[in-house]
Design a protein around this motif. Sequence first.
Motif, short mmCIF file in Angstrom:
data_model
loop_
_atom_site.label_atom_id
_atom_site.label_comp_id
_atom_site.label_asym_id
_atom_site.label_seq_id
_atom_site.Cartn_x
_atom_site.Cartn_y
_atom_site.Cartn_z
N SER A 1 0.81 -1.21 0.00
CA SER A 1 0.00 0.00 0.00
C SER A 1 0.85 1.27 0.00
O SER A 1 0.94 2.01 0.98
CB SER A 1 -0.94 0.01 1.22
OG SER A 1 -1.85 1.08 1.13
N TYR A 2 1.47 1.51 -1.16
CA TYR A 2 2.32 2.70 -1.31
C TYR A 2 1.47 3.95 -1.61
O TYR A 2 1.66 4.59 -2.64
CB TYR A 2 3.28 2.51 -2.47
CG TYR A 2 4.35 1.45 -2.33
CD1 TYR A 2 4.92 1.13 -1.10
CD2 TYR A 2 4.83 0.80 -3.47
CE1 TYR A 2 5.92 0.17 -1.03
CE2 TYR A 2 5.82 -0.16 -3.40
CZ TYR A 2 6.36 -0.47 -2.18
OH TYR A 2 7.36 -1.41 -2.11
N ALA A 3 0.53 4.27 -0.76
CA ALA A 3 -0.28 5.47 -1.01
C ALA A 3 0.51 6.73 -0.60
O ALA A 3 1.58 6.65 0.00
CB ALA A 3 -1.58 5.37 -0.23
N THR A 4 -0.04 7.88 -0.96
CA THR A 4 0.66 9.15 -0.72
C THR A 4 0.14 9.80 0.56
O THR A 4 -1.07 9.79 0.81
CB THR A 4 0.42 10.10 -1.90
OG1 THR A 4 0.84 9.45 -3.10
CG2 THR A 4 1.21 11.38 -1.73
N GLY A 5 1.05 10.40 1.32
CA GLY A 5 0.59 11.06 2.52
C GLY A 5 1.73 11.47 3.43
O GLY A 5 2.88 11.62 3.01
N VAL A 6 1.36 11.60 4.70
CA VAL A 6 2.30 12.04 5.73
C VAL A 6 2.21 11.06 6.89
O VAL A 6 1.12 10.59 7.23
CB VAL A 6 1.94 13.46 6.22
CG1 VAL A 6 2.88 13.91 7.32
CG2 VAL A 6 1.98 14.44 5.06
N SER A 7 3.35 10.77 7.49
CA SER A 7 3.32 9.89 8.66
C SER A 7 4.18 10.46 9.78
O SER A 7 5.11 11.24 9.53
CB SER A 7 3.82 8.48 8.29
OG SER A 7 5.22 8.47 8.14
N VAL A 8 3.84 10.09 10.98
CA VAL A 8 4.70 10.37 12.13
C VAL A 8 4.97 9.03 12.81
O VAL A 8 4.14 8.12 12.76
CB VAL A 8 4.04 11.35 13.13
CG1 VAL A 8 3.88 12.72 12.51
CG2 VAL A 8 2.70 10.81 13.61
N ALA A 9 6.13 8.91 13.41
CA ALA A 9 6.49 7.66 14.09
C ALA A 9 7.52 7.97 15.16
O ALA A 9 8.18 9.02 15.12
CB ALA A 9 7.04 6.64 13.09
N GLY A 10 7.64 7.08 16.09
CA GLY A 10 8.64 7.29 17.13
C GLY A 10 8.66 6.15 18.10
O GLY A 10 7.90 5.18 18.00
N LYS A 11 9.57 6.29 19.07
CA LYS A 11 9.76 5.24 20.05
C LYS A 11 9.87 5.86 21.43
O LYS A 11 10.61 6.84 21.61
CB LYS A 11 11.05 4.48 19.71
CG LYS A 11 11.39 3.37 20.66
CD LYS A 11 12.73 2.75 20.29
CE LYS A 11 13.13 1.71 21.32
NZ LYS A 11 14.47 1.20 21.06
N ILE A 12 9.12 5.31 22.36
CA ILE A 12 9.19 5.77 23.74
C ILE A 12 9.37 4.54 24.60
O ILE A 12 8.44 3.75 24.80
CB ILE A 12 7.91 6.53 24.13
CG1 ILE A 12 7.70 7.73 23.20
CG2 ILE A 12 7.99 6.98 25.59
CD1 ILE A 12 6.36 8.39 23.34
N GLY A 13 10.57 4.35 25.10
CA GLY A 13 10.86 3.15 25.90
C GLY A 13 10.65 1.90 25.07
O GLY A 13 11.17 1.77 23.97
N GLN A 14 9.83 0.99 25.61
CA GLN A 14 9.58 -0.27 24.90
C GLN A 14 8.42 -0.16 23.91
O GLN A 14 8.06 -1.14 23.28
CB GLN A 14 9.28 -1.37 25.92
CG GLN A 14 10.49 -1.73 26.78
CD GLN A 14 10.15 -2.79 27.80
OE1 GLN A 14 9.10 -2.75 28.43
NE2 GLN A 14 11.04 -3.74 27.99
N PHE A 15 7.85 1.03 23.81
CA PHE A 15 6.71 1.22 22.91
C PHE A 15 7.12 2.03 21.69
O PHE A 15 8.00 2.89 21.78
CB PHE A 15 5.57 1.95 23.63
CG PHE A 15 4.95 1.13 24.73
CD1 PHE A 15 3.88 0.30 24.47
CD2 PHE A 15 5.44 1.19 26.03
CE1 PHE A 15 3.31 -0.47 25.47
CE2 PHE A 15 4.89 0.43 27.03
CZ PHE A 15 3.82 -0.40 26.75
N ASP A 16 6.49 1.74 20.60
CA ASP A 16 6.67 2.59 19.43
C ASP A 16 5.30 2.91 18.84
O ASP A 16 4.32 2.19 19.07
CB ASP A 16 7.60 1.95 18.39
CG ASP A 16 7.12 0.59 17.92
OD1 ASP A 16 6.12 0.55 17.19
OD2 ASP A 16 7.75 -0.43 18.27
N TYR A 17 5.25 3.99 18.14
CA TYR A 17 3.97 4.42 17.56
C TYR A 17 4.20 4.88 16.13
O TYR A 17 5.31 5.25 15.74
CB TYR A 17 3.37 5.57 18.39
CG TYR A 17 4.21 6.83 18.31
CD1 TYR A 17 5.25 7.07 19.21
CD2 TYR A 17 3.98 7.79 17.32
CE1 TYR A 17 6.03 8.20 19.12
CE2 TYR A 17 4.75 8.93 17.22
CZ TYR A 17 5.78 9.13 18.13
OH TYR A 17 6.56 10.26 18.03
N ALA A 18 3.16 4.82 15.34
CA ALA A 18 3.23 5.33 13.97
C ALA A 18 1.80 5.67 13.54
O ALA A 18 0.85 4.96 13.86
CB ALA A 18 3.82 4.28 13.03
#
Lengths: 453, 216
Positions: A243-260
């Motif tokens: 799914s190579y759609a177009t857009g914007v993403s945010v992601a990161g890591k906090i301790g043992q958790f990651d988010y996107a």
Amino acid sequence: MFPSGHPERSAVERNGVEGSRDQTLKVPQRYSSTPLRSVRNDEKVSRHSSLCGLALGLVLIACAIPSAKAQDFLDHVDEALSFSALNGEVRARVSGTLDLEVYHFSGLSPGLIRTTNDTLFNPRLSLFLDAQLGPSVYLFTQTRVDRGFDPSDRGAQLRLDEYAVRVTPWEDGRFTLQAGQFSTVVGNWVPRHLSWENPFVNAPLPYENVTAIGDKSAPYYSFLGIGTPAEKYEHNPIIWGPSYATGVSVAGKIGQFDYAGEIKNASLSSRPESWPITRMDFANPTVSGRVGFRPNEMWTFGFSASEGAYLRPEAMSTLPFGRDPGDYHERLFGQDIGFAWHHWQLWAEFFEARFEVPGFTDADTFAYYLEAKYKFTPQFFGAVRWNQQFFGDVTNSYGGTAPWGRDLWRADLAVGYRFTAHTQLKLQYSFQHEKDGGNDSDHIFAAQFTVRF
Amino acid sequence: MRCLVFCLCLLSALTRSAPAQGSVEGQVDLPRTKSAPVMTKRYEIVTTGGVLGTNPPLAVVYLEGSFPTSSNLPTKQVAQKDLAFVPALLPVQVGTKVEFPNLEKDTYHNIFSYSPAKRFDLGRYRPDEKPVPSQIFDVAGLVTLRCDIHEHMRGLILVLATPHFVVTDDSGHFRLKGLPAGHYTLKAWIDSRTTREHPIDLKSGSTLQVDFPATP
């Protein structure tokens, strides 16, 4: 109730469900069989000869490229395609893969393979550009020359499939911002979807099994079954490949958790033609996210969700009066697990998807797969994957109820051998079985030879 | 007479236990620094900032000849730190055991080699796993180390059939000490395609000056 001549009424009449709530809908054959399958014997012989020649070619290439000189040459190509400037502040690398794939299937073309033949040769050249600008900015592109995003027997295409710029302001990775056309953050298959990393030739079932959902028109005539292979490609899986759609993403890591999280111009089920911003704007965006938990290096757990409109603009004319494509959403929840230790790698993903369908109640489906890879020797590996998909019942405006697809399972078995760090050969056998189908079992053979540089 | 025999025996023993030693020093013309690698981050949801360090070119200078093998070779290490092999180039004598400790905070590595001199795949292992994965390099040759997870990582182990070798410094300077007297070939390994050599006559207590220019 639909008036006589209304497309939904026609579909309902064809399936014989008007006013019969308890009557099981007659689900048409997934594919019409004979006309498209009638291939003359001489053509078959010719094709099989070509296949033998191709297989011999793959073996010859596989034997030639592993030689020490060729290995050394590819290593030096690797080095020659790296560039730096401004005392190393700007660095770039061009790399790529050349894939030669052969498919052979006993039934009609499975998944997203698009051909009316029973054998397909699918070459693909993928070129990647990775560039690092200072410590914080990274950009990449993926350009492909092939016969279509999914294996097909069409002519050659040149496409820019991915491009993105990523900004990482803090070195610890707590926040990353990315914009462009790039793969989804949902699930855990994307990191291994390219030919070199994927233990199999194809994708797991949820990423390629075409359902009765279509995105180009309201599914009055086709919702309860997919007609021919050509029509099949007009329909959609739960998630269309990476799914190579177009857009914007945010992601990161906090301790043992990651988010996107991401906001894209097209839904997860959308076809490759919908991914470029030049083909689909942000009138009906899709929002997706994933939260991951990694207690240690061995385990990863992820929970994903996505929601967005899945119908393309051309479906507008087929919708009920006063409705538009933005009114019909695909909702998805996903759970993924990953495990890796020594020579074992295990993955599993579970998806619960719901499509809002004009004229029907929501169409629900559940798909999952379990996948394992083991390296027997430094160069020889094997992989097994069990895939399954279940379809819920839908009810039309007249109260008729029926499942909107056939439950199916598929078992994949693959072996691979890495001749060198640049060359790999994979062989795959799959057996797919559909519940309650006339032509319900398919054998699929696939081979893929990859040169990486 | 007994005293004379004793003195001769003592002299002979001393000669055997402390052979005549020489040394060689010089300069190797190194190739220009290669572009630093770019880490592929395309499909990593979480990425950290920073750039990978540059590994300056180094050479290994070694004395080729017939030397007794030792059964008590020290264990060496090639660590993984900051997504790179440390050291990036390690010469070892045939039969040496090399450990591959993962010194990252929370990152897997999967070190492997398909080189004819040593094929292995250590699999994925945690930084705290014991024992530290290791391999014994028992065939002379060049072993290219890679990581199955981090495509940009490259390391080299040069397995030599000699105990006399040294890695040059960044400028290409080297000094090999404790060499036995005799006629040998001194070699400078530059990269997988370039090894320069120079015949030498080592005399006890002498220091030879040998350079390996890029164009002899």
